[in-house]
Write an enzyme that holds these catalytic residues in place. Structure first.
Site, mmCIF file in Angstrom:
data_model
loop_
_atom_site.group_PDB
_atom_site.id
_atom_site.type_symbol
_atom_site.label_atom_id
_atom_site.label_comp_id
_atom_site.label_asym_id
_atom_site.label_seq_id
_atom_site.Cartn_x
_atom_site.Cartn_y
_atom_site.Cartn_z
ATOM 1 N N ASP A 228 48.812 42.881 42.697
ATOM 2 C CA ASP A 228 48.191 42.060 41.883
ATOM 3 C C ASP A 228 48.752 40.690 42.244
ATOM 4 O OD1 ASP A 228 47.708 40.792 39.343
ATOM 5 O OD2 ASP A 228 48.733 42.430 38.110
ATOM 6 N N HIS A 322 36.936 45.707 38.430
ATOM 7 C CA HIS A 322 37.936 44.552 37.923
ATOM 8 C C HIS A 322 37.764 43.548 39.141
ATOM 9 C CE1 HIS A 322 40.869 42.191 36.042
ATOM 10 N NE2 HIS A 322 41.623 42.211 37.086
#
Lengths: 414, 414
Positions: A228, A322
């Site tokens: 991330d 995403h």
């Protein structure tokens, strides 16, 4: 050991709390890494191996600490509201106290007066303390004319389930450190300084990888197990400062070299997520879970091939993945610096974890940073059914204090 | 660097997750220290400087891990209740699954099947997973005859304000690691293994100093700022095993080499405590805050002079000082091994921190360990007005599993 830039004194862990200043002084050391604690950072510069406690971040400087500082293992976010009767004068005195406390603690010194001793013996452990002002601060202090337009309320997003009691606030403080006792000590000192002038509105605890937990520094993972932060702008990028910081001649003038922070408590519906299984999770994200590489191949930093189709003619990276939706080039070049903490506050009555991301992102202008990205995600992101935005805050974080100055002085005495 | 027992490979942080096994293998390395991460431990043995991630604790052995293992930076305590219909067979299968998962994760390997990847890239980071049985477990599994007398309910203490929902439970698991993501990953894996057989009853998060935060290993501090754990028995003590572990020929036989753990959530009334000021705090404790030395002088490990009086004729260490009341020689030689985590779950509506100690103590027999100490404290400890016991648990923690065996097998298949 000289080639690694580490003195034996440091390695033996005998350096005192006022040892070498490492970390975010330049903003470029180990910035992209989850850890400043081992090996060399991903941009090739040298980082310290040990001892975690002696790492010190500078309080005074052009920008406040805690923005380009490598994420620490432990974090506290806390918002305060001014107490009834407290105005500009009391706010100025509070920011002066807070700045003094932050400077001392970040240098590994006790607070003035009766220190609780909770951080005693430990070095500064990369402690940072960062201060911001919410939209409501300006009316209460008679400074409405100084309120930046950038603090206009964020638009509503369809995935918002916002708890007002845990959103916004007059003042915001971010604390990070690689030792939990050092972080808690700072939190209590900041709270004590506020007595009589401001009271806690909400407070959240977070965490990240510990320095040295991975064999070499790398982009951290979140509680969904995803790498991330791959697309974060790097301090070495040509336009990094422009995207993250208000220019020196920006408007309002008191925000020169400051930044705007968006804070969202994003709960992850981990039970639903984990039922998906790895393959389906990767389709939701558009990247491999193992190393963060795009589903079209390569490594974490390889550009995804957004038009590539598989044998069945469908896009390899799904249209609602995403990674596709959140790409800066899909948003008119918008960029923000994401610097989150994970959180986990136990389980609810059904056994579901109250866990997710304390999303913290930095930008020169939220209307060009967070807002367009979130708007896109809100419309078509496959990830949105697995997350719930539970609180939101937007704060103006002024530039760093020069020596002898306190944070926000240019606003409060301007 | 050879004299410090550290290979260059480790120092450079390039050792993989399956690197050298350090830490609690022998129970004697760095035991008394807050940190295994830097310098040498207080008993003179050598401990590793870096990299925190590669430190590995052995799952299989005479005793379970997480008892004499140095306290880790992050901890989870979780209790489960068997689901309706789950009995001895389901409990045996669960303990087998749990033991397999614990062994894999402590070795830095993923769980079987679809791992969430949350701990991926990180080394084992001194992960330990420890399993125990509560008094209610035995009736539910048809094993009432095997219930140890030592699990008889603890007496009521006057400072108890116990929340039943956060007390006791059929099964108890303690997780510790020096990386918060590694610990969370293990917690979720343990929870997933329980599906269908047991559900979470309560769960708490804790923390301690990070390895390397202090210049040299030392007794940790609690959130009151006190050096906490000075009088802990040391593995080098002649009667350490006798005090902490059930003997190999103990009763019941399935508890051979096991231990009993008392778990108390002890809230600290920090606002009241901090109002006292250092001098008054030191009178409550009977030790100096700076270094934990007795008020009668010396260092942390100096014996207090309990009869010494000051110029005014009063005792230097007050009659109700915590250090006096809690001394083992005041309690018929009782001793327990305290291995707590601090906790902080934010602030309540009044701004008071929900913070304190997840008190975890180990002993061969609670009636000779925790109970007499707590009884004394309950009657006359000056500290008691600053703490509140909010939950309580007592669990039988069997000996460690041999290879090919699972924890509790001697009970469940005995």
């Amino acid at each position: 050991m000289a080639d690694n830039g580490i003195s034996r004194r440091r390695l033996l862990g005998t350096a005192g709390a006022t040892g070498l200043a490492l970390g975010a002084g330049g903003g470029a050391v180990g910035y992209a890494a989850a850890s400043s604690g081992s090996g060399s950072s991903s941009d090739g510069s040298k980082a310290a191996l040990a001892s975690l406690g002696t790492d010190e971040v500078m309080f005074h400087g052009k920008h406040q600490p805690g923005i380009t500082t490598p994420t620490q293992a432990r974090g506290h976010l806390v918002a305060f509201d001014l107490t009834a009767g407290a105005g500009r004068k009391e706010a100025a005195a509070l920011l002066r106290r807070w700045s003094g406390t932050a400077a001392r603690l970040m240098a590994g010194e006790p607070v003035e007066g009766d220190d609780t001793s909770v951080a005693r013996d430990a070095g500064p452990s990369s402690l940072t303390v960062t201060f911001g002002f919410g939209a409501s601060f300006f009316g209460r202090t008679g400074l409405a004319k100084q309120r930046p337009d950038a603090l206009d309320p964020l638009p509503h997003f369809s995935s918002d389930r916002l708890d007002k009691a845990r959103s916004n606030g007059d003042l915001w403080v971010q604390i990070g450190a690689n030792d939990a006792l050092v972080a808690f000590h700072a939190l209590r000192a900041i709270q004590r300084d506020a007595a009589g002038a401001a009271r806690v509105r909400w407070q959240m605890n977070g965490f990240n990888r510990s320095p040295g937990a991975t064999a070499h520094p790398m982009t951290t993972r979140n509680l969904m197990g995803q790498v991330d932060g791959t697309n974060n702008p790097k301090p070495s990028d040509k336009d990094f400062d422009e995207r993250v910081f208000v220019p020196a001649d920006g408007d309002p003038a008191w925000m020169a070299d400051g930044s705007y922070v968006v804070v969202r408590r994003i709960r992850m519906l981990l039970d639903d997520w984990e039922k998906l299984g790895r393959k389906d999770q990767e389709a939701v994200i558009g990247r491999h879970k193992s190393d963060g590489s795009p589903l079209t191949g390569g490594t974490e930093t390889t550009e995804p091939q957004l038009e590539k189709t598989g044998a069945d003619g469908t896009l390899v990276i799904p249209v609602n993945a995403h990674a596709r939706i959140s790409r800066p080039d899909q948003n008119g070049g918008a960029a923000m610096l994401r610097r989150p903490f994970s959180y986990h506050d136990g389980f609810d009555g059904k056994g579901d974890p109250d866990a997710g991301l304390l999303f913290v992102c930095w930008q020169a202008d939220p209307v060009r940073g967070f807002v367009p990205v979130q708007r896109k995600l809100d419309r078509g992101d496959a990830l949105s059914e697995f997350v719930r935005h539970e609180s939101s805050g937007l704060f103006a974080v002024p530039g760093g204090a020069a020596k002898g100055e306190y944070v926000g002085q240019r606003l409060l005495e301007g």
